[in-house]
Design an enzyme around this catalytic site. Structure first.
Site, PDB file in Angstrom:
ATOM      1  N   THR A   1     -50.159 -49.491 -36.601  1.00  0.00           N
ATOM      2  CA  THR A   1     -51.611 -49.603 -36.880  1.00  0.00           C
ATOM      3  C   THR A   1     -52.006 -48.783 -38.104  1.00  0.00           C
ATOM      4  O   THR A   1     -53.130 -48.910 -38.597  1.00  0.00           O
ATOM      5  CB  THR A   1     -52.461 -49.134 -35.677  1.00  0.00           C
ATOM      6  OG1 THR A   1     -52.019 -47.816 -35.336  1.00  0.00           O
ATOM      7  CG2 THR A   1     -52.327 -50.071 -34.486  1.00  0.00           C
ATOM      8  N   GLN A   2     -51.096 -47.916 -38.583  1.00  0.00           N
ATOM      9  CA  GLN A   2     -51.411 -47.157 -39.806  1.00  0.00           C
ATOM     10  C   GLN A   2     -51.554 -48.151 -40.962  1.00  0.00           C
ATOM     11  O   GLN A   2     -50.933 -49.223 -40.939  1.00  0.00           O
ATOM     12  CB  GLN A   2     -50.342 -46.082 -40.096  1.00  0.00           C
ATOM     13  CG  GLN A   2     -48.979 -46.541 -40.534  1.00  0.00           C
ATOM     14  CD  GLN A   2     -48.002 -46.807 -39.398  1.00  0.00           C
ATOM     15  OE1 GLN A   2     -48.377 -47.278 -38.343  1.00  0.00           O
ATOM     16  NE2 GLN A   2     -46.718 -46.531 -39.630  1.00  0.00           N
TER      17      GLN A   2
ATOM     18  N   ASN B   1     -37.684 -51.754 -47.744  1.00  0.00           N
ATOM     19  CA  ASN B   1     -37.007 -51.877 -46.443  1.00  0.00           C
ATOM     20  C   ASN B   1     -37.196 -53.272 -45.857  1.00  0.00           C
ATOM     21  O   ASN B   1     -36.229 -53.949 -45.497  1.00  0.00           O
ATOM     22  CB  ASN B   1     -37.597 -50.875 -45.434  1.00  0.00           C
ATOM     23  CG  ASN B   1     -36.862 -49.534 -45.463  1.00  0.00           C
ATOM     24  OD1 ASN B   1     -36.002 -49.321 -46.304  1.00  0.00           O
ATOM     25  ND2 ASN B   1     -37.213 -48.648 -44.562  1.00  0.00           N
TER      26      ASN B   1
ATOM     27  N   PRO C   1     -49.601 -40.393 -42.890  1.00  0.00           N
ATOM     28  CA  PRO C   1     -51.047 -40.648 -42.964  1.00  0.00           C
ATOM     29  C   PRO C   1     -51.433 -41.932 -42.223  1.00  0.00           C
ATOM     30  O   PRO C   1     -50.741 -42.949 -42.315  1.00  0.00           O
ATOM     31  CB  PRO C   1     -51.311 -40.768 -44.469  1.00  0.00           C
ATOM     32  CG  PRO C   1     -50.203 -39.996 -45.107  1.00  0.00           C
ATOM     33  CD  PRO C   1     -49.000 -40.219 -44.232  1.00  0.00           C
TER      34      PRO C   1
ATOM     35  N   TYR D   1     -43.843 -32.498 -51.469  1.00  0.00           N
ATOM     36  CA  TYR D   1     -44.331 -33.536 -52.382  1.00  0.00           C
ATOM     37  C   TYR D   1     -45.843 -33.435 -52.577  1.00  0.00           C
ATOM     38  O   TYR D   1     -46.324 -33.287 -53.697  1.00  0.00           O
ATOM     39  CB  TYR D   1     -43.954 -34.906 -51.821  1.00  0.00           C
ATOM     40  CG  TYR D   1     -44.317 -36.074 -52.700  1.00  0.00           C
ATOM     41  CD1 TYR D   1     -43.625 -36.335 -53.878  1.00  0.00           C
ATOM     42  CD2 TYR D   1     -45.353 -36.943 -52.336  1.00  0.00           C
ATOM     43  CE1 TYR D   1     -43.956 -37.427 -54.680  1.00  0.00           C
ATOM     44  CE2 TYR D   1     -45.681 -38.041 -53.129  1.00  0.00           C
ATOM     45  CZ  TYR D   1     -44.979 -38.274 -54.297  1.00  0.00           C
ATOM     46  OH  TYR D   1     -45.308 -39.357 -55.084  1.00  0.00           O
TER      47      TYR D   1
ATOM     48  N   GLU E   1     -48.163 -31.087 -51.604  1.00  0.00           N
ATOM     49  CA  GLU E   1     -48.638 -29.796 -52.114  1.00  0.00           C
ATOM     50  C   GLU E   1     -48.073 -29.534 -53.509  1.00  0.00           C
ATOM     51  O   GLU E   1     -48.709 -28.901 -54.339  1.00  0.00           O
ATOM     52  CB  GLU E   1     -48.278 -28.654 -51.162  1.00  0.00           C
ATOM     53  CG  GLU E   1     -49.029 -28.697 -49.828  1.00  0.00           C
ATOM     54  CD  GLU E   1     -50.519 -28.360 -49.923  1.00  0.00           C
ATOM     55  OE1 GLU E   1     -51.127 -28.507 -51.000  1.00  0.00           O
ATOM     56  OE2 GLU E   1     -51.080 -27.964 -48.892  1.00  0.00           O
TER      57      GLU E   1
HETATM   58  P1  NAD Z   1     -38.658 -43.068 -58.724  1.00  0.00           P
HETATM   59  O1  NAD Z   1     -37.972 -42.188 -57.757  1.00  0.00           O
HETATM   60  O2  NAD Z   1     -38.205 -44.494 -58.862  1.00  0.00           O
HETATM   61  O3  NAD Z   1     -38.652 -42.453 -60.182  1.00  0.00           O
HETATM   62  C1  NAD Z   1     -38.668 -41.086 -60.439  1.00  0.00           C
HETATM   63  C2  NAD Z   1     -37.788 -40.826 -61.649  1.00  0.00           C
HETATM   64  O4  NAD Z   1     -37.809 -39.428 -61.947  1.00  0.00           O
HETATM   65  C3  NAD Z   1     -36.321 -41.210 -61.408  1.00  0.00           C
HETATM   66  O5  NAD Z   1     -35.808 -41.886 -62.520  1.00  0.00           O
HETATM   67  C4  NAD Z   1     -35.648 -39.854 -61.205  1.00  0.00           C
HETATM   68  O6  NAD Z   1     -34.270 -39.889 -61.520  1.00  0.00           O
HETATM   69  C5  NAD Z   1     -36.471 -38.974 -62.110  1.00  0.00           C
HETATM   70  N1  NAD Z   1     -36.454 -37.550 -61.731  1.00  0.00           N
HETATM   71  C6  NAD Z   1     -36.648 -37.015 -60.501  1.00  0.00           C
HETATM   72  N2  NAD Z   1     -36.570 -35.680 -60.558  1.00  0.00           N
HETATM   73  C7  NAD Z   1     -36.362 -35.356 -61.856  1.00  0.00           C
HETATM   74  C8  NAD Z   1     -36.182 -34.134 -62.559  1.00  0.00           C
HETATM   75  N3  NAD Z   1     -36.208 -32.948 -61.925  1.00  0.00           N
HETATM   76  N4  NAD Z   1     -35.948 -34.176 -63.898  1.00  0.00           N
HETATM   77  C9  NAD Z   1     -35.900 -35.355 -64.558  1.00  0.00           C
HETATM   78  N5  NAD Z   1     -36.046 -36.545 -63.940  1.00  0.00           N
HETATM   79  C10 NAD Z   1     -36.268 -36.548 -62.615  1.00  0.00           C
HETATM   80  O7  NAD Z   1     -40.199 -43.013 -58.339  1.00  0.00           O
HETATM   81  P2  NAD Z   1     -41.401 -43.897 -58.865  1.00  0.00           P
HETATM   82  O8  NAD Z   1     -41.873 -44.732 -57.741  1.00  0.00           O
HETATM   83  O9  NAD Z   1     -41.035 -44.536 -60.143  1.00  0.00           O
HETATM   84  O10 NAD Z   1     -42.491 -42.768 -59.136  1.00  0.00           O
HETATM   85  C11 NAD Z   1     -42.739 -42.270 -60.448  1.00  0.00           C
HETATM   86  C12 NAD Z   1     -43.863 -41.256 -60.397  1.00  0.00           C
HETATM   87  O11 NAD Z   1     -45.054 -41.851 -59.886  1.00  0.00           O
HETATM   88  C13 NAD Z   1     -43.561 -40.055 -59.509  1.00  0.00           C
HETATM   89  O12 NAD Z   1     -44.077 -38.892 -60.114  1.00  0.00           O
HETATM   90  C14 NAD Z   1     -44.340 -40.344 -58.244  1.00  0.00           C
HETATM   91  O13 NAD Z   1     -44.735 -39.169 -57.579  1.00  0.00           O
HETATM   92  C15 NAD Z   1     -45.533 -41.109 -58.783  1.00  0.00           C
HETATM   93  N6  NAD Z   1     -46.083 -41.998 -57.757  1.00  0.00           N
HETATM   94  C16 NAD Z   1     -45.434 -43.139 -57.396  1.00  0.00           C
HETATM   95  C17 NAD Z   1     -45.952 -43.933 -56.394  1.00  0.00           C
HETATM   96  C18 NAD Z   1     -45.276 -45.198 -55.959  1.00  0.00           C
HETATM   97  O14 NAD Z   1     -45.757 -45.841 -55.005  1.00  0.00           O
HETATM   98  N7  NAD Z   1     -44.224 -45.636 -56.582  1.00  0.00           N
HETATM   99  C19 NAD Z   1     -47.141 -43.566 -55.751  1.00  0.00           C
HETATM  100  C20 NAD Z   1     -47.758 -42.388 -56.135  1.00  0.00           C
HETATM  101  C21 NAD Z   1     -47.238 -41.608 -57.157  1.00  0.00           C
HETATM  102  N1  UDP Z   2     -42.841 -47.703 -42.726  1.00  0.00           N
HETATM  103  C1  UDP Z   2     -42.429 -48.506 -41.679  1.00  0.00           C
HETATM  104  N2  UDP Z   2     -41.170 -49.035 -41.718  1.00  0.00           N
HETATM  105  C2  UDP Z   2     -40.316 -48.795 -42.746  1.00  0.00           C
HETATM  106  C3  UDP Z   2     -40.734 -47.971 -43.811  1.00  0.00           C
HETATM  107  C4  UDP Z   2     -42.017 -47.433 -43.768  1.00  0.00           C
HETATM  108  O1  UDP Z   2     -43.168 -48.734 -40.723  1.00  0.00           O
HETATM  109  O2  UDP Z   2     -39.183 -49.321 -42.713  1.00  0.00           O
HETATM  110  C5  UDP Z   2     -44.224 -47.174 -42.711  1.00  0.00           C
HETATM  111  C6  UDP Z   2     -44.349 -45.671 -42.902  1.00  0.00           C
HETATM  112  O3  UDP Z   2     -44.262 -45.024 -41.651  1.00  0.00           O
HETATM  113  C7  UDP Z   2     -45.741 -45.560 -43.532  1.00  0.00           C
HETATM  114  C8  UDP Z   2     -45.879 -46.867 -44.341  1.00  0.00           C
HETATM  115  O4  UDP Z   2     -44.910 -47.754 -43.801  1.00  0.00           O
HETATM  116  O5  UDP Z   2     -46.721 -45.547 -42.530  1.00  0.00           O
HETATM  117  C9  UDP Z   2     -45.654 -46.696 -45.829  1.00  0.00           C
HETATM  118  O6  UDP Z   2     -44.427 -46.034 -46.015  1.00  0.00           O
HETATM  119  P1  UDP Z   2     -43.807 -45.795 -47.463  1.00  0.00           P
HETATM  120  O7  UDP Z   2     -42.606 -44.931 -47.275  1.00  0.00           O
HETATM  121  O8  UDP Z   2     -43.649 -47.089 -48.143  1.00  0.00           O
HETATM  122  O9  UDP Z   2     -44.948 -45.018 -48.257  1.00  0.00           O
HETATM  123  P2  UDP Z   2     -45.766 -43.680 -47.930  1.00  0.00           P
HETATM  124  O10 UDP Z   2     -45.562 -43.288 -46.506  1.00  0.00           O
HETATM  125  O11 UDP Z   2     -45.237 -42.664 -48.865  1.00  0.00           O
HETATM  126  O12 UDP Z   2     -47.166 -44.063 -48.173  1.00  0.00           O
END
Ligand code: NAD
Ligand code: UDP
Length: 318
Positions: free
Chosen positions: A211-212, A193, A275, A148, A150
């Site tokens: 603590t993260q 969750n 992280p 993811y 990279e």
């Molecule tokens: P999500 O999983 O709800 O949505 C992703 C969508 O992309 C889904 O509808 C899935 O079916 C579609 N998808 C996945 N692989 C595909 C492919 N190969 N071809 C076509 N469609 C595909 O995730 P989200 O939270 O809505 O995230 C949307 C975007 O924002 C992502 O690129 C994610 O990396 C980025 N992003 C989200 C967050 C967050 O906290 N939600 C944070 C940072 C970046």
């Molecule tokens: N986390 C947790 N309990 C959960 C789900 C996530 O303690 O049931 C922690 C996870 O280890 C991370 C933070 O919450 O430190 C955020 O996790 P999330 O999956 O929401 O986002 P990301 O790790 O991608 O930032």
């Protein structure tokens, strides 16, 4: 003289962030093509628009090329939750790199502007806090999150090379943790969750000692930022997130204290490469877009809890 309508392509448009973006664009009277492979997205998220003359839904995988007539590409397709992007990490890397390659190719062919949904994960486990855009990150290139983070880094690099070589108009949004209605119930991310656990009266799970830290942005604020950024006259990268930083333990206690059912905390083994700290520096977005989040965590959690409660009641009665 009538101006031609904005024709948007939203990849990942049936997902959590994508479907809220589709709502915003449709409500602005623009045309929208929503493209998704439905890995983590669902038709339910965009059902309000099915049949609307300005809306089109295409079942397609971004790892395959496609030809469409559009002038704005919002490239969001990619699973975002660790459990989903680690389910098939090779596919995730392909979606990031090849998917972005295909969308850049489309942008080049039709002369569209493309906004790429990158992530705070490009900063890895950051040594600089909060994280400004000029920080190059501290990423493990061979860990279980690398498909993811990279993948997103390679995709950002590809966007910049398309801009330098072919003059494509790119916008790189580095999105920090976002939450709100339409997150999947079984999404595996912290907010979904904990809220689902508290509604069921189950133990609230904390990975490691809690603590993260993270900084959670409510979905409506993110959509404001994304739409402003698309119209901004420069590439970024630009951080979009809420700088309200809390430890996982603090967030868990906030949810426990507002839970109707009595719930306990349950500490589980820490996740690999999790992280330790994350908080966006949003000076750039504040200055350039005059944007900052308006909805603080407590308020956003109530809205999201309402959504999950309704979803769970509906599931029970179905
Ligand atoms: P999500 O999983 O709800 O949505 C992703 C969508 O992309 C889904 O509808 C899935 O079916 C579609 N998808 C996945 N692989 C595909 C492919 N190969 N071809 C076509 N469609 C595909 O995730 P989200 O939270 O809505 O995230 C949307 C975007 O924002 C992502 O690129 C994610 O990396 C980025 N992003 C989200 C967050 C967050 O906290 N939600 C944070 C940072 C970046
Ligand atoms: N986390 C947790 N309990 C959960 C789900 C996530 O303690 O049931 C922690 C996870 O280890 C991370 C933070 O919450 O430190 C955020 O996790 P999330 O999956 O929401 O986002 P990301 O790790 O991608 O930032």
């Amino acid at each position: 003289m009538p101006t031609s309508p904005v024709k948007n392509l939203v990849t990942g448009g049936a997902g959590f962030v994508g479907s809220h973006l589709v709502d915003r664009l449709m409500k602005s009277g623009e045309e929208v093509i929503c493209l998704d492979n439905f890995f983590t997205g669902s038709k339910e998220n965009i059902e309000d628009w099915i049949g609307h003359p300005s809306f089109k839904l295409i079942h397609h995988d971004v790892t395959e090329p496609i030809k469409l007539d559009v002038n704005r590409i919002w490239h969001l397709a990619c699973p975002a939750s660790p459990i989903h992007y680690q389910f098939n990490p090779i596919k995730t890397a392909k979606t990031s790199f090849l998917g972005t390659y295909n969308m850049l190719g489309l942008a080049r062919r039709v002369g569209a502007r493309i906004l790429f949904a990158s992530t705070s994960e490009v900063y890895g486990n950051p040594e600089i806090h909060p994280q400004p855009e000029k920080y190059n990150g501290n990423v493990n290139p061979i860990g279980i999150r690398s498909c993811y983070n990279e993948g997103k880094r390679a995709a950002e690099s590809l966007c910049f090379d398309y801009m330098r070589m072919h003059g494509i108009e790119i916008r790189i949004a580095r999105i920090f943790n976002t939450y709100g209605p339409r997150m999947l119930l079984n999404d595996g991310r912290l907010i979904s969750n904990l809220l689902v656990q508290s509604i069921y009266g189950k133990d609230l799970t904390i990975y490691g000692n809690g603590t993260q830290t993270r900084s959670f942005c409510f979905i409506d604020d993110l959509i404001d930022g994304l739409t402003l950024f698309m119209n901004y006259p420069n590439t970024g990268p630009m951080n979009l997130g809420n700088p309200e930083e809390l430890s996982i333990l603090e967030i868990t206690k906030l949810i426990r204290n507002t839970s109707i059912k009595q719930v306990n905390l349950k500490f589980l083994k820490e996740l690999e490469d999790d992280p330790l700290r994350r908080k966006p520096s949003i000076c750039f977005a504040r200055k350039e877009l005059n944007w900052e989040p308006k909805i603080m965590l407590k308020e956003g959690l109530e809205i999201t809890r309402d959504y999950f409660e309704k979803k769970l009641i509906f599931k029970k009665t179905k």
